[in-house]
Design a protein around this motif. Structure first.
Motif, short mmCIF file in Angstrom:
data_model
loop_
_atom_site.label_atom_id
_atom_site.label_comp_id
_atom_site.label_asym_id
_atom_site.label_seq_id
_atom_site.Cartn_x
_atom_site.Cartn_y
_atom_site.Cartn_z
N LYS A 28 0.47 -1.07 0.27
CA LYS A 28 0.16 0.15 0.13
C LYS A 28 0.98 1.35 0.12
N GLU A 29 2.21 1.11 -0.13
CA GLU A 29 3.25 2.14 -0.54
C GLU A 29 3.25 3.12 -1.74
N PHE A 30 3.35 4.15 -1.73
CA PHE A 30 3.80 5.11 -3.48
C PHE A 30 5.00 5.35 -3.13
N VAL A 31 5.53 4.94 -4.38
CA VAL A 31 6.55 5.19 -4.45
C VAL A 31 7.20 5.69 -5.72
N CYS A 32 7.62 6.77 -5.37
CA CYS A 32 8.44 7.38 -7.30
C CYS A 32 9.75 7.38 -7.17
N ILE A 33 9.51 6.85 -8.61
CA ILE A 33 11.76 6.67 -8.78
C ILE A 33 11.51 7.60 -8.94
N VAL A 34 12.29 8.47 -9.44
CA VAL A 34 13.38 9.57 -10.56
C VAL A 34 14.03 9.39 -10.74
N GLY A 35 14.84 10.11 -11.53
CA GLY A 35 16.19 10.25 -12.50
C GLY A 35 16.40 10.82 -13.50
N ARG A 206 6.71 8.87 -0.91
CA ARG A 206 8.38 7.98 -1.23
C ARG A 206 9.26 8.43 -2.38
N VAL A 207 10.06 9.35 -2.32
CA VAL A 207 10.50 9.45 -3.73
C VAL A 207 12.41 8.69 -3.48
N VAL A 208 12.76 7.98 -4.23
CA VAL A 208 13.78 7.06 -4.43
C VAL A 208 14.32 7.55 -5.63
N THR A 209 15.68 8.28 -6.02
CA THR A 209 16.20 8.77 -7.03
C THR A 209 17.03 8.05 -7.47
N LEU A 210 17.43 7.97 -8.80
CA LEU A 210 18.85 7.35 -8.90
C LEU A 210 19.52 8.07 -10.08
N GLU A 211 20.93 7.95 -10.27
CA GLU A 211 21.47 8.31 -10.72
C GLU A 211 22.28 7.49 -11.29
N GLY A 213 22.51 4.67 -12.83
CA GLY A 213 21.97 3.00 -11.68
C GLY A 213 22.59 3.11 -10.75
N GLU A 214 22.84 3.98 -9.92
CA GLU A 214 22.31 3.98 -8.31
C GLU A 214 21.95 4.84 -7.77
N ILE A 215 21.50 4.02 -6.63
CA ILE A 215 20.08 4.77 -5.45
C ILE A 215 20.78 6.25 -4.83
N ILE A 216 20.70 7.09 -4.43
CA ILE A 216 21.82 8.24 -4.05
C ILE A 216 20.71 8.74 -3.03
N ARG A 217 19.32 8.71 -3.99
CA ARG A 217 18.52 9.37 -2.39
C ARG A 217 17.49 8.43 -2.29
N ASP A 218 16.87 8.48 -1.11
CA ASP A 218 15.34 7.94 -0.91
C ASP A 218 15.11 7.95 0.92
N GLU A 219 13.75 9.30 0.08
CA GLU A 219 13.15 10.38 1.63
C GLU A 219 11.83 9.82 1.47
N GLU A 220 11.49 10.02 3.21
CA GLU A 220 9.79 9.54 3.00
C GLU A 220 9.73 11.35 2.59
N LYS A 221 7.83 11.27 2.14
CA LYS A 221 7.53 12.64 1.84
C LYS A 221 8.92 13.67 1.40
N GLY A 222 9.27 13.07 -0.03
CA GLY A 222 10.89 13.35 -0.22
C GLY A 222 10.51 14.46 -1.79
N ARG A 223 11.60 14.66 -2.21
CA ARG A 223 11.14 15.74 -3.59
C ARG A 223 12.26 15.69 -4.02
N PHE A 224 11.37 16.24 -5.15
CA PHE A 224 12.74 15.99 -6.96
C PHE A 224 14.11 16.83 -7.13
N ILE A 225 14.76 15.86 -6.85
CA ILE A 225 16.26 17.29 -6.48
C ILE A 225 16.86 16.10 -6.95
#
Lengths: 226, 302
Positions: A28-35, A206-211, A213-225
């Motif tokens: 039931k989580e909402f996860v955004c994967i950005v990059g 939650r936002v998981v940021t990829l760069e 091919g690697e995770i550089i950030r994983d934040e609850e209630k994250g932002r697009f950085i």
């Protein structure tokens, strides 16, 4: 619910798409994967759908190793996931109604049940008047709504949305995001891969940021950085 | 299972009815293929008919010496009739032979005058023997060449016909052999053409099949409708071919009959319509199904 364990994906000519990535996703989580483009977002979703196999590492879905699913059981596994693609991937020779009903038909549901569910979903995505149209007779926004309708119709446990707003104008983009939030509120796990900053910031999930091919950030209630 | 099958047939029909362009192209190619196969079946008939017609005309005549009595000849005739390979024997007396000759050549004054000048009946009594099969004549002749018949038999009119008979047998054999090789060759070409046309029309479905796999369709559910589509195309192509052949033979049959009297191809066609339809449907459906299955297999690897 989902566990990525030291996942590495190397394509021919030594192109590293994903490099030793590990993270979990709860039910039931909402996860955004950005990059940025080429960061590995789509590869990650392809690995989860078992379109690609990881070079190293394991992906667990409900405790089961995805790479161990044989081709016979693969369709059943994929029906647990509703996938939404940037290019919609609707079946061109089927109407909107038939596209939405298709997965339920595969699952062997009764005609009456399929009719009831499909009509409900058509109402949710506001495509009641387009049910007998073919995908090429719809606008981009309508096609994406039809694709979302198909993805959620059979009530999957997980929705994978890969750049679902990539081809849409801001008005239709908001429409699609509203729909995804609605689906999430109804209790479905959602993974949204996008490089659309405003959407991520407005979601406050939650936002998981990829760069590269690697995770550089994983934040609850994250932002697009990036 | 019943629901799945019902849905597969429904999807197959939708695939067929919503893509009239590519499907018509496949049907057109299959009509050509089935026409070829039908022609190979149908044209055995005139070939057989001609050989049978020639075989009917072939016989062996045994001429008896002047001093042979009718009783003796009838005795031989009875013995010959008992040979299983013999189809029929016909006795032609001296008088009948003269009558036949006069009838045949009554317009020829030279021959008639010579006959009159001769003053006697120069013809010999004979037995005309017909065998069931041309290859049996050798056996019948060796029977007639026995010592016991020599005092009665003047000559056997076989050796003049022998070369004609052997040629006929050779042609028959060659026609059959060449026919089989030619049929296999044509059928192979036709099937390959049908295959490529179906595979070409399914190429457009490549992406659609990929999407079906992604949303969780099993191979059975993906392949099924395309196979049903192949079956429908095959049946349509077979029925169209049957109609074309029926119509063409209806129009051409009087001309064929005037060209080769007694050869009724339309009668043969209508008399064997179920066999012909079966051959056509089997050809159409098997090409449709095989080509679809092979083409789909390539796209099922997502």
């Amino acid at each position: 619910m989902i566990k990525f364990q030291n996942i590495t994906k190397v394509y021919p000519q030594n192109i590293i798409a994903i490099n030793n990535v590990s993270f979990d996703i709860k039910e039931k989580e909402f996860v955004c994967i950005v990059g940025r483009s080429g960061a590995g977002k789509t590869t990650l979703l392809k690995l989860l759908l078992a379109i690609e196999q990881p070079t190293r590492g394991k992906i667990f879905f409900e405790g089961k190793d995805i790479s161990k699913i044989n081709s016979r059981n693969l369709p059943k596994f994929r029906r647990k996931i509703g996938a939404i693609f940037q290019d919609y991937k609707l079946l061109p020779s089927k109407t909107v109604y038939e596209n939405i009903a298709y997965v339920m038909e595969l699952m062997g549901r009764s005609d009456r049940e399929i009719a009831r569910e499909t009509l409900q979903i058509l109402e949710i995505v506001e495509l009641e008047n387009r049910s007998h149209n073919f995908p090429n007779q719809l606008s981009g926004g309508e096609q994406q709504r039809a694709a979302i309708a198909r993805a959620i119709a059979h009530r999957p446990q997980l929705i994978l949305a890969d750049e679902p707003t990539g081809n849409l104008d801001p008005y239709h983009t908001q429409d699609i995001i509203r729909l995804l939030k609605k689906i999430h509120k109804l209790g479905t796990t959602v993974i949204l891969a996008t490089h659309h900053g405003e959407i991520i910031d407005s979601l406050k999930e939650r936002v998981v940021t990829l760069e590269q091919g690697e995770i550089i950030r994983d934040e609850e209630k994250g932002r697009f950085i990036i | 299972m019943f629901t799945s099958l019902k849905r597969i047939f429904h999807f197959g029909w939708i695939n067929f009815s919503r893509n009239p362009g590519p499907n018509l192209a496949v049907i057109f190619v299959l009509v050509i293929v089935i026409s070829l196969v039908t022609s190979l079946y149908l044209f055995q008939r005139p070939a057989k008919f001609l050989i049978e017609a020639i075989q009917k005309k072939v016989d062996v005549s045994v001429y008896f010496k002047e001093n042979s009595s009718e009783e003796e000849i009838f005795k031989i005739s009875q013995q010959i009739s008992k040979i299983p390979e013999v189809k029929s024997t016909e006795y032609i007396s001296k008088a009948e032979a003269l009558e036949k000759f006069t009838e045949r050549h009554k317009e020829d004054p030279v021959l008639m005058e010579s006959l009159e000048e001769l003053g006697i009946n120069p013809f010999l009594a004979s037995l005309s023997i017909k065998a069931l099969d041309t290859s049996s004549y050798e056996g019948i002749i060796s029977f007639l060449e026995k010592e016991e018949f020599k005092p009665l038999v003047e000559k056997i009119d076989y050796y003049q016909k022998k070369s004609v008979l052997q040629k006929l047998l050779f042609i028959n054999y060659q026609v059959n052999k060449f026919g089989i090789i030619f049929s296999i060759f044509l059928a192979a070409i036709a099937i390959l053409v049908g295959f490529s046309q179906i595979q070409l029309s399914l190429y457009n479905s490549k992406q659609e099949i990929g999407t079906m796999r992604l949303v969780g369709a099993s191979n059975f559910f993906i392949r099924g409708p395309f196979i049903v589509q192949g079956i429908i195309i095959g049946i349509f192509a077979a029925l169209i071919t049957a109609l074309i052949f029926g119509g063409a033979l209806f129009l051409l049959n009087p001309k064929i009959e005037s060209f080769v009297p007694g050869l009724n191809l339309l009668g043969f066609f209508t008399g064997h319509i179920f066999v012909i339809l079966l051959i056509q449907i089997i050809t159409g459906v098997s090409i449709g199904v095989l080509a679809s299955s092979i083409a789909i297999r390539k796209y099922l690897k997502v």
